[in-house]
Design an enzyme around this catalytic site. Structure first.
Site, PDB file in Angstrom:
ATOM      1  N   HIS A 228      -6.471   8.287  36.913  1.00 63.97           N
ATOM      2  CA  HIS A 228      -5.928   7.143  36.571  1.00 63.97           C
ATOM      3  C   HIS A 228      -4.213   7.310  36.638  1.00 63.97           C
ATOM      4  O   HIS A 228      -3.580   6.099  37.129  1.00 63.97           O
ATOM      5  CB  HIS A 228      -6.016   6.605  35.029  1.00 63.97           C
ATOM      6  CG  HIS A 228      -5.334   5.503  34.846  1.00 63.97           C
ATOM      7  ND1 HIS A 228      -6.040   4.042  34.879  1.00 63.97           N
ATOM      8  CD2 HIS A 228      -4.176   4.996  33.979  1.00 63.97           C
ATOM      9  CE1 HIS A 228      -5.184   3.350  34.498  1.00 63.97           C
ATOM     10  NE2 HIS A 228      -4.130   3.623  33.919  1.00 63.97           N
ATOM     11  N   HIS A 291      -7.376  -2.902  34.710  1.00 62.17           N
ATOM     12  CA  HIS A 291      -7.762  -2.375  33.276  1.00 62.17           C
ATOM     13  C   HIS A 291      -9.388  -2.587  33.277  1.00 62.17           C
ATOM     14  O   HIS A 291      -9.914  -3.342  32.475  1.00 62.17           O
ATOM     15  CB  HIS A 291      -6.967  -3.128  32.280  1.00 62.17           C
ATOM     16  CG  HIS A 291      -6.556  -2.291  31.170  1.00 62.17           C
ATOM     17  ND1 HIS A 291      -6.863  -2.725  29.777  1.00 62.17           N
ATOM     18  CD2 HIS A 291      -6.062  -1.073  31.216  1.00 62.17           C
ATOM     19  CE1 HIS A 291      -5.963  -1.524  29.158  1.00 62.17           C
ATOM     20  NE2 HIS A 291      -5.537  -0.735  29.752  1.00 62.17           N
TER      21      HIS A 291
END
Length: 955
Positions: A228, A291
């Site tokens: 990420h 997200h």
């Protein structure tokens, strides 16, 4: 000791929340329900008199015109009611509730003191519902048990203040002598998401140091090395069909920007957002984030903090930008999926859809930022793994775009407090989901508080303009560990974790360090500015706390209660990650073109297309967003005589007293990726660019953002399709002259069930931002006046592969739309000249559903009919079928409306690019399309078409 106040609507008023619950219960087929009444419950800890409770209810909580309230000093008493089932839902201990914080502040304002506040919702469901259905209704409709507790009468709600106990004890991990199996176990049990090569590298490092790592050191490395945060797949070494690609990102997306070398690109790929020039005073920055995994677990909180996080990216770009617009793109499973088809551990797509929309809506609206652009896409394969893209653009003074932490600067954290929400968010987002994820990773979900972020933003802009700090970034993935680690990469930092303001007692030092609690920014403040900046933030009721300082020794040292709990070399932290080496392959899937019967009339097909989930109106979503706030919106998401037609792109004025504007658009079509990911990516770029052209823009100053969402790239076929898409990004961006300035990738978007792995389709979102010299030249998509001419600009090919037309008939096809960038660029540039001359009355790009859908949308948005003849369309190759011209999704095509008196001028401008005069706008509210054989193949009332388009999502 605690007491409670229940606030509820008077009986004579309909309960909208209750009606929504009834609708959801019946949608899921759980029961038939006559009535539901909802009460807002407030629980107060501490001693309050009856008079104080009454004052709180009257002054703060209840509207005396429409609501009643009940006060009780004993929350354990639950009055039985023979007419209702009673369910009470509240947040779990440690889960942030913005309402609680607002109530506490309001109580202080009226001089009433409490020890704490908790809120709940009480649902009173009519007794005719079978008792056995009530627990199912509670779990499926009323609560998300990852973050909420459920109490069903006669169970007594047991509320207590949030108290955690975690006595300080420094913890080390036995790593040096661990075998591979033990290393993998350490990574798995600690939710570090580190592979065996990375664990071995850490082991070797500590073997050299001759000591074991502490828990906080391992956590810091895991956050910093997460997919990420560091995008290690895109930066690794990939063997693609025998060819070695050393850093895919650098050799495709970033290479395009480097070769184009646009002088108006101010900052690319190095800050929280990309920056381009706007005018002589300001620059504009733009960022789109994902997200996904948090939104799969808790849709409202995941999306809420998704948009909150990307807004903070803008706040942390340069020395701080002012957010001026939001954009969002969502991908969900099919909303009409039968409940029995939902995989264990996954939420129903409709629940995810509603939760995500509400989360983005509440945060963006409360921040006072207009949501002006977006899209929603549905596919069966997003059922366990929704995709949530959230984007924000901001405006920043030209002299505020550079920043740098300096040795001896103080580390100041401002904004929200730190709690247990968001623990392991970065590492959690780097892994695949499965049916256990909701239980294992519930702590990775945060709940945002937009009011805190709005106050922080307003104060930050004051501090920026007063020159009170040298550097700023947000606490996003990895929390303080990433923020301080990034800011201190070239200096070093010393942090005293006990100084970090907490939401509640009992967090361990490691939890404080890696928590992803929202609304926090980190500043690098010169010592001499300490008092001034602290005073400023205190004056605005925003917390600001010194938690350490930057050093000059390139070491990260972490202390807790005077004891060092972590010491890391910045060089190892940021450069010690082993390079990934992956195999990638891609082979054409071998789909065939279907043989569909030809029809005499395609009106039914057009209506079916307009009702398809990916084409139908998204007005139900758009109306929930404020797209007017800040007063700069010029061209909004919905357009036309009734402001309900689908706009192509949006335009705003960042500086209200000037006519210069910016255009924001996006392009995406994952179904093309099933056939060919290269052409999918190329088409996404073309779509984003042609939307800019459609609203009156040009290609002179267009910047792109890439957002790759893919499956498990450990698998060669998944990685191969990613390589193909990235290569297209380079080729098409260079050909069109549109550099990338920022981007993001989100991998491992797969959901593992007991019987299968559900892999999302290859999903690439291309977002575009462009500078428009004069917003008065904006062009909307709705047809304007009867008698005006309708042109189809661009060439049509037999490219129905991956089309929505094939989809509604159950096929994929193989002839995917291909971008011819040379002719495409010429077409776009030429059309932009016509719009600049003011001779284009309306323009709409041909995308999902092709020419027929575009014509229908233009017609019903303008309240006018149209009569078109397909024989006048410019085609490539021999096309003999009407449905090919009607529904092909060939790129770089536009429907353009021109006044008859501008016919000669328009055709003179367009003489060197393909265009055909298809027909004209009519007064009669009918869309009539004549086929190649001169026979009418569509003749439909525009309001019937509009109804087909609007009805699916009229929730």
């Amino acid at each position: 000791m605690h007491s409670r106040i229940e606030v509820f609507l008077k009986d004579e008023y309909a309960d909208p929340l209750g009606k929504n619950v009834i609708s959801e219960i019946e949608t899921f087929g759980l029961a038939k329900v006559k009535s539901v009444r909802v009460r807002q419950v407030y629980i107060f800890f501490g001693k309050l008199t009856e008079n104080e409770l009454d004052t709180i209810a009257k002054k703060l909580l209840a509207d005396s015109v429409t609501q009643h309230y009940l006060c009780t000093s004993d929350s354990s008493r639950q009055t039985p009611h023979e007419h209702f089932h009673i369910i009470e839902v509240s947040r779990k201990p440690g889960v942030m509730d913005p309402v609680e914080q607002s109530v506490i502040k309001a109580l202080r304002d009226i001089n009433i003191s409490v020890d704490g506040v908790k809120t709940a919702h009480k649902y009173m469901i009519d007794a005719s519902v079978p008792a056995e259905a009530i627990p199912v209704i509670a779990a499926k409709v009323l609560a998300n048990t990852n973050i909420e507790d459920v109490f069903i009468y006669p169970e007594i709600p047991k509320y207590r203040q949030t108290v955690f106990s975690a006595p300080f004890k420094k913890k080390t991990i036995s790593l040096i002598n661990a075998q591979d199996v033990q290393l993998e176990k350490i990574s798995a049990e600690g939710q570090l998401s580190l592979n065996i090569h990375e664990m071995r590298a850490i082991q070797q490092h500590y073997t050299t140091l001759r000591r074991e790592p502490t828990d906080i050191e391992l956590e810091t490395i895991a956050q910093t090395w997460s997919e990420h945060c560091v995008h290690k797949t895109m930066k690794g070494r990939i063997n693609f069909n025998g060819k070695i690609i050393d850093n895919l990102l650098k050799n495709t997306v970033m290479k395009a920007t480097e070769e184009l070398n646009a002088p108006w690109c101010v900052s690319v790929f190095k800050d929280n957002a990309g920056i381009i020039e706007f005018d002589e005073e300001y620059n504009v920055c733009f960022k789109v984030e994902t997200h996904n995994h948090p939104s799969a677990i808790e849709p409202y909180g995941g999306a809420n903090t998704g948009i909150g996080g990307v807004i903070r990216d803008i706040m942390g770009t340069g020395l701080g930008a002012k957010p001026i617009l939001n954009t969002d793109v969502f991908c969900f499973g099919m909303p009409d999926t039968p409940p029995e088809k939902i995989p264990k551990g996954a939420l129903h797509p409709k629940k995810v859809f509603k939760g995500v929309v509400a989360g983005v809506r509440d945060y963006g609206n409360r921040m006072g930022i207009p949501t002006v652009n977006g899209a929603i896409y549905f596919d069966e394969r997003y059922i366990g793994n929704p995709i949530v893209f959230c984007g924000t653009a901001g405006i920043i003074p030209k002299n505020m775009c550079q920043k740098e932490s300096r040795p001896d600067d103080l580390i100041v954290v401002v904004g929200g407090r730190t709690g247990r929400d968001g623990i392991h968010g970065a590492t959690f987002s780097s892994a695949e989901l499965n049916e256990q994820s909701e239980h294992m990773s519930g702590g990775a979900v945060q709940i945002g508080n937009a009011i805190t972020e709005k106050m922080t933003l307003d104060t930050l802009l004051q501090a920026r303009d007063r020159g009170l700090y040298n550097c700023i970034t947000d606490c996003g993935a990895g929390g303080l560990s990433s923020a301080v680690g990034e800011m201190g990469q070239y200096t070093g930092a010393c942090v005293y974790l006990e100084k970090v303001p907490l939401k509640y007692e009992g967090l361990s030092y490691a939890e404080i360090w890696i928590s992803e609690s929202q609304e926090r920014m980190v500043l690098s403040v010169p010592k001499e500015k300490e008092m001034e900046i602290i005073t400023l933030f205190n004056a605005e009721n925003v917390e600001a706390t010194v938690i350490g300082h930057f050093t000059g020794d390139n070491m990260l040292r972490l202390y807790y209660q005077s004891e060092m709990v972590g010491e890391l070399e910045m060089d190892f932290l940021h450069n010690g990650l082993p390079r990934l080496e992956r195999e990638a392959i891609w082979n054409a899937p071998g789909f065939e073109e279907p043989s569909l019967p030809e029809k005499e009339n395609y009106g039914t097909d057009l209506k079916k297309l307009l009702s398809e989930w990916n084409i139908c109106s998204k007005e139900w979503v758009i109306r929930q967003y404020d797209h007017e706030v800040q007063g700069g919106s010029v061209l909004k998401p919905l357009q036309g005589v009734q402001n309900d037609g689908p706009g192509d792109a949006s335009i705003i004025k960042p500086v209200l007293w000037r006519n210069k504007g910016i255009i924001v658009s996006n392009g995406m079509n994952p179904r093309y990726g099933d056939i060919d990911p290269y052409h999918m990516a190329a088409s996404a770029i073309d779509e984003a660019l042609r939307q800019i052209i459609s609203v009156g823009g040009n290609l002179k100053r267009v910047a792109l953002l890439d957002n790759f969402c893919w499956g498990n790239t450990n698998k060669p076929d998944r990685l191969g399709s990613l390589v193909m898409a990235a290569q297209a990004c380079y080729d098409i961006a260079v050909a069109y002259g549109t550099p990338f300035i920022s981007g993001k990738d989100s991998l491992n978007n797969e959901f593992i069930t007991e019987t299968e792995t559900i892999v999302i389709p290859p999903t690439l979102l291309i977002s575009a931002i462009s500078v428009l010299d004069d917003v008065r030249n904006a062009v909307s998509m709705n047809a304007k006046e009867p008698g005006n001419l309708i042109y189809l600009v661009g060439v049509t090919r037999n490219e129905l592969g991956g089309s929505h037309y094939y989809y509604i008939h159950g096929h994929k096809g193989k002839n995917v739309p291909v971008v011819n960038a040379f002719s495409g660029k010429k077409t776009m540039n030429t059309l932009s000249i016509a719009t600049a001359h003011g001779i284009v009355r309306s323009c709409h790009d041909c995308s999902e559903g092709g020419l027929a859908v575009a014509a229908a949308e233009m017609a019903f948005a303008g309240g006018c009919g149209m009569e078109l003849n397909l024989s006048q369309a410019v085609v490539e190759g021999e096309i003999t079928r009407n449905d090919t011209i009607l529904f092909s999704e060939t790129n770089t095509r536009f429907l353009v409306e021109v006044k008859p008196e501008h016919k000669i001028e328009f055709e003179a401008v367009m003489k060197d690019v393909p265009h055909g005069l298809l027909g004209k706008v009519r007064q009669e509210p009918c869309l009539k399309i004549i086929g190649l054989n001169n026979i009418t193949i569509i003749e439909e009332d525009i309001y019937a078409l509009k109804e087909a388009w609007q009805s699916p999502l009229r929730w």
